[in-house]
Design a protein around this motif. Structure first.
Motif, PDB file in Angstrom:
ATOM      1  N   MET A  29       3.677   0.653  -4.227  1.00 21.67           N
ATOM      2  CA  MET A  29       3.332  -0.342  -3.831  1.00 21.67           C
ATOM      3  C   MET A  29       5.062  -1.474  -4.252  1.00 21.67           C
ATOM      4  N   SER A  30       5.804  -0.246  -4.657  1.00 18.57           N
ATOM      5  CA  SER A  30       7.547  -0.465  -4.935  1.00 18.57           C
ATOM      6  C   SER A  30       8.032  -0.963  -3.852  1.00 18.57           C
ATOM      7  N   PHE A  31       9.403  -1.137  -4.213  1.00 23.84           N
ATOM      8  CA  PHE A  31      10.824  -1.167  -3.008  1.00 23.84           C
ATOM      9  C   PHE A  31      10.724   0.530  -3.149  1.00 23.84           C
ATOM     10  N   PHE A  32      12.002   0.167  -2.434  1.00 23.39           N
ATOM     11  CA  PHE A  32      12.223   2.079  -1.924  1.00 23.39           C
ATOM     12  C   PHE A  32      12.876   2.287  -2.946  1.00 23.39           C
ATOM     13  N   GLY A  34      12.917   1.970  -6.293  1.00 25.90           N
ATOM     14  CA  GLY A  34      11.427   1.417  -8.123  1.00 25.90           C
ATOM     15  C   GLY A  34      11.752   0.570  -8.209  1.00 25.90           C
ATOM     16  N   VAL A  35      11.811  -0.425  -7.988  1.00 27.62           N
ATOM     17  CA  VAL A  35      11.958  -2.833  -8.314  1.00 27.62           C
ATOM     18  C   VAL A  35      10.485  -2.340  -7.736  1.00 27.62           C
ATOM     19  N   VAL A  36      10.137  -3.466  -9.062  1.00 29.13           N
ATOM     20  CA  VAL A  36       8.395  -3.969  -8.785  1.00 29.13           C
ATOM     21  C   VAL A  36       9.075  -4.628  -7.549  1.00 29.13           C
ATOM     22  N   THR A  37       7.422  -5.134  -6.614  1.00 25.66           N
ATOM     23  CA  THR A  37       7.482  -6.491  -5.960  1.00 25.66           C
ATOM     24  C   THR A  37       6.390  -7.317  -6.456  1.00 25.66           C
ATOM     25  N   ASN A  38       6.512  -8.517  -5.796  1.00 27.73           N
ATOM     26  CA  ASN A  38       5.911  -9.132  -6.213  1.00 27.73           C
ATOM     27  C   ASN A  38       4.497  -9.095  -5.571  1.00 27.73           C
ATOM     28  N   ASP A  39       4.305  -8.196  -4.457  1.00 20.66           N
ATOM     29  CA  ASP A  39       2.748  -7.872  -4.059  1.00 20.66           C
ATOM     30  C   ASP A  39       2.478  -6.924  -5.011  1.00 20.66           C
ATOM     31  N   GLU A  40       2.927  -5.993  -5.859  1.00 16.48           N
ATOM     32  CA  GLU A  40       2.084  -5.148  -6.881  1.00 16.48           C
ATOM     33  C   GLU A  40       1.917  -6.156  -8.312  1.00 16.48           C
ATOM     34  N   ILE A  41       2.899  -6.401  -8.854  1.00 17.15           N
ATOM     35  CA  ILE A  41       2.418  -7.824  -9.480  1.00 17.15           C
ATOM     36  C   ILE A  41       1.162  -8.709  -9.638  1.00 17.15           C
ATOM     37  N   ALA A  42       0.940  -9.041  -8.211  1.00 14.26           N
ATOM     38  CA  ALA A  42      -0.440  -9.258  -7.652  1.00 14.26           C
ATOM     39  C   ALA A  42      -1.543  -8.572  -8.054  1.00 14.26           C
ATOM     40  N   TYR A  43      -1.274  -7.977  -7.161  1.00 13.54           N
ATOM     41  CA  TYR A  43      -2.344  -6.129  -7.834  1.00 13.54           C
ATOM     42  C   TYR A  43      -2.155  -6.061  -9.149  1.00 13.54           C
ATOM     43  N   TYR A  44      -1.332  -6.182 -10.010  1.00  8.28           N
ATOM     44  CA  TYR A  44      -2.335  -5.964 -11.265  1.00  8.28           C
ATOM     45  C   TYR A  44      -2.740  -6.908 -12.104  1.00  8.28           C
ATOM     46  N   ALA A  45      -1.878  -8.020 -11.753  1.00  6.46           N
ATOM     47  CA  ALA A  45      -2.083  -9.702 -11.774  1.00  6.46           C
ATOM     48  C   ALA A  45      -4.456  -9.220 -11.772  1.00  6.46           C
ATOM     49  N   LYS A  66      11.641  11.430  -9.005  1.00  6.49           N
ATOM     50  CA  LYS A  66      10.628  10.591  -8.186  1.00  6.49           C
ATOM     51  C   LYS A  66      10.001  11.279  -7.512  1.00  6.49           C
ATOM     52  N   GLY A  67       8.461  10.986  -7.352  1.00  5.39           N
ATOM     53  CA  GLY A  67       7.692  12.362  -6.658  1.00  5.39           C
ATOM     54  C   GLY A  67       7.767  11.394  -4.805  1.00  5.39           C
ATOM     55  N   TRP A  68       7.034   9.946  -4.443  1.00  3.54           N
ATOM     56  CA  TRP A  68       6.663   9.172  -3.018  1.00  3.54           C
ATOM     57  C   TRP A  68       7.540   7.737  -3.295  1.00  3.54           C
ATOM     58  N   ASP A  69       7.549   7.693  -2.044  1.00  8.50           N
ATOM     59  CA  ASP A  69       8.154   6.861  -1.808  1.00  8.50           C
ATOM     60  C   ASP A  69       7.105   5.253  -2.218  1.00  8.50           C
ATOM     61  N   GLY A  70       7.834   4.464  -2.420  1.00 11.88           N
ATOM     62  CA  GLY A  70       6.370   3.189  -3.417  1.00 11.88           C
ATOM     63  C   GLY A  70       6.108   3.691  -4.639  1.00 11.88           C
ATOM     64  N   ASP A 347      -7.207  -9.728   0.453  1.00 16.94           N
ATOM     65  CA  ASP A 347      -8.064 -10.906  -0.520  1.00 16.94           C
ATOM     66  C   ASP A 347      -7.810  -9.550  -2.074  1.00 16.94           C
ATOM     67  N   LEU A 348      -7.999  -8.213  -2.294  1.00 19.21           N
ATOM     68  CA  LEU A 348      -8.197  -7.498  -2.860  1.00 19.21           C
ATOM     69  C   LEU A 348      -7.031  -6.623  -3.659  1.00 19.21           C
ATOM     70  N   ARG A 349      -5.565  -7.129  -2.535  1.00 16.81           N
ATOM     71  CA  ARG A 349      -4.380  -6.770  -2.689  1.00 16.81           C
ATOM     72  C   ARG A 349      -4.902  -5.401  -2.718  1.00 16.81           C
ATOM     73  N   ILE A 350      -4.878  -4.408  -1.786  1.00 21.06           N
ATOM     74  CA  ILE A 350      -5.084  -3.507  -1.306  1.00 21.06           C
ATOM     75  C   ILE A 350      -3.816  -2.478  -0.304  1.00 21.06           C
ATOM     76  N   SER A 351      -2.770  -2.607  -0.683  1.00 18.37           N
ATOM     77  CA  SER A 351      -1.961  -2.407  -0.203  1.00 18.37           C
ATOM     78  C   SER A 351      -2.330  -0.698   0.751  1.00 18.37           C
ATOM     79  N   ASN A 352      -1.643  -0.042   2.195  1.00 18.16           N
ATOM     80  CA  ASN A 352      -1.424   1.087   2.715  1.00 18.16           C
ATOM     81  C   ASN A 352      -1.900   2.071   1.246  1.00 18.16           C
ATOM     82  N   GLY A 353      -1.125   1.892   1.119  1.00 13.90           N
ATOM     83  CA  GLY A 353      -0.674   3.226   0.074  1.00 13.90           C
ATOM     84  C   GLY A 353      -2.448   3.543  -1.233  1.00 13.90           C
ATOM     85  N   VAL A 354      -2.982   2.680  -1.401  1.00  9.21           N
ATOM     86  CA  VAL A 354      -4.248   2.297  -1.841  1.00  9.21           C
ATOM     87  C   VAL A 354      -5.461   2.377  -1.247  1.00  9.21           C
ATOM     88  N   TRP A 355      -4.458   1.910   0.098  1.00  8.24           N
ATOM     89  CA  TRP A 355      -6.214   2.157   1.051  1.00  8.24           C
ATOM     90  C   TRP A 355      -6.016   4.061   1.723  1.00  8.24           C
TER      91      TRP A 355
END
Length: 367
Positions: A29-32, A34-45, A66-70, A347-355
């Motif tokens: 869920m991070s930017f390309f 490696g910077v944290v995204t707002n979506d990522e913060i919401a997922y953890y929160a 770096k192992g993977w994108d995001g 609603d559950l903040r499920i990104s493509n990576g998590v899905w």
């Protein structure tokens, strides 16, 4: 047996309010960069505030790791502001924030690294489809990576995390140095079991020294490991028991057994009498707390794991139901969500990576 509502205090003073830890899980869920995204913060929160601690997805300590994108980055000071927001999002209602730090080693590819060849202890590819042959690290590069882990720890402290976890599991670089499959070196960094432990020894001593010399209070250091490899040659449980015995004497705060089933029995004929978890706990002999992960879905699973382990790490169940922990604590297991559909993702903040992870690991729970 440890009670799940009991507090646990680590050597360095940090106290967890209960025995449930949210396991580190890749989100992509991070930017390309490696910077944290707002979506990522919401997922953890959305999943924090109930468990004793939340261990983040792996953050790479070196651009070449770096192992993977995001993926989260922690190899430069520019990541500190975003990581501080992430730590703050996790640290609500007493949940502690642990930053997992790692280097991907050979478990990446030149596309992810934008044309750069992956590195590893030796020029031996992983046994997986389309694996690239890595370049063997020069000794000066090994020390640069070790320094990267120390600097990443300093950044975690500055960002307000409560600890770091050294990701020595899942066949990434730390494990690659210990494995006879990926480490074929003939210098001081490979060969015998003791020499294959050298990188881990230097790593743990370096990171714990950074913490102890920083003056920070209640900041812990943990180490995650995988007990066995299926490659030949590969890590066997006898090797891991040596590793665990060495690490239990180190100034670490906990060890974390990575497994897909906490009841799993060893592939080695010499260790069939009881689950791997029991051999690990016996070897630690109360020198450090032990976290175990591995298909924890019910309160019965939690209580079963806590008969041996000190803490239980829960992953997939909390992806599906962010309030799984509280429902377990409140004996409201019948209210736990056990399935997901595409319509639940927002609603559950499920990104493509998590899905994608859920599709791979537990397709039976998707509808």
């Amino acid at each position: 047996m440890n009670q799940l509502e009991e507090k646990l205090q680590f050597k360095r003073g940090l106290t967890l309010k209960n025995r449930i830890v949210i396991a580190p899980m890749t989100t992509k869920m991070s930017f390309f960069d490696g910077v944290v995204t707002n979506d990522e913060i919401a997922y953890y929160a959305s999943r924090s505030g109930e468990a004793g601690a939340f261990i983040t997805a792996a953050a790479n300590v070196h651009e070449g790791g770096k192992g993977w994108d995001g993926e989260l980055g922690v190899y430069d000071d520019r990541f500190i502001p975003g990581l501080a927001k992430l730590a703050s999002a996790i640290k609500k209602n007493g949940t502690k924030a642990i930053l997992q730090i790692f280097h991907g080693g050979r478990m990446t590819d030149s596309k992810v690294l934008q044309g750069v060849q992956p590195v590893a202890p030796s020029a031996v590819p992983a046994e997986r489809p389309n694996a690239e042959t890595p370049r063997a690290l020069e000794e000066v590069e090994i020390y640069e990576i070790l320094d990267g882990f120390k600097k990443a720890t300093e950044r975690a402290i500055k960002a307000g995390f409560d600890g770091v976890e050294l990701h020595g599991a899942n066949t990434y670089l730390i494990q690659q140095f210990f494995s006879p499959h990926s480490n074929r070196r003939t210098d001081d960094w490979g060969g015998s079991l003791e020499k294959r432990f050298k990188f881990i020894n230097e790593l743990v001593d370096g990171v714990t020294s950074v913490v102890d010399q920083s003056g920070v209070k209640d900041f812990i250091v943990g180490y995650r490991f995988s007990p066995e490899e299926y490659e030949e040659p590969g890590i066997r449980l006898s090797d891991t028991l040596y590793l665990v015995d060495q690490l239990a004497n180190k100034p670490l705060d906990y060890l974390h057994l990575s497994s897909n089933d906490y009841t799993k029995v060893s592939i080695s004929e010499d260790f069939k009498d009881k689950p791997i978890l029991a051999y690990i706990k016996e070897t630690i002999n109360e020198r450090l707390p032990l976290i175990v992960a591995g298909d924890i879905r019910t309160k019965q699973d939690v209580e079963g794991a806590l008969q041996t382990a000190d803490l239980v790490a829960v992953g997939r169940s909390i992806l599906i139901d962010p309030h799984w922990t509280q429902k377990i604590l409140d004996d409201q297991e019948s209210l736990i969500r056990t399935e997901l559909s595409q319509y639940d993702r927002e609603d559950l903040r499920i990104s493509n990576g998590v899905w994608g992870f859920l599709q791979l690991m537990m397709p039976e729970r998707l509808k």
